[in-house]
Write a protein that holds these residues in place. Sequence first.
Motif: not given
Length: 174
Positions: A58-63, A107-122
């Motif tokens: 998952a970390i490697r696939r950001s977003p 690191w980000r999780i997205v739903d299309g163009d919408r950012e759902v979650l953004a956190l530092p990788v650490g």
Amino acid sequence: MSMSEVFVRELEQEAQTTRRVLERVPDDRLAWKPHDRSMSLGQLALHVASIPGGVTEAIRRSPLPVPQFNHPTPASSAELLPALEKSIAAAKELLRSMDDAAFAGTWRIVDGDREVLALPVGAVVRSIMLNHWYHHRGQLAVYLRQVGVPVPSIYGPSADENPFVVRQVSAVSV
């Protein structure tokens, strides 16, 4: 010590404990569930074995697109330790490849163009890889107790195992 080395050392230490828990998963109880909405014992055990490697991917696939959470069931408990070893190896490879600046990246999780979650990788490593792993390992220990399997020591004595007690062998008089 770099953040990478701190995380790798913690991962290695906790992997030892996780192995002890996974070694006790009984082959004949993989389908057992404490509740209809719960994962089965086998699903939870395989999830515990796979978390570090899964989070690595998952970390490697950001977003990352919002993940679909499916929990496969192992065919036997013999699959668990090899899955853990593969998972730990992948996580160590990723962690060792990162410098401290990489842990500060987002690191980000997205739903299309919408950012759902953004956190530092650490923070992802700490909360989603490690803390999430410990949470589910704790659940697995409860599952083991419910199916009558002795629970290993995790962070201290369990009702079944106390690594701090030194057993003394009584001397036989001759």
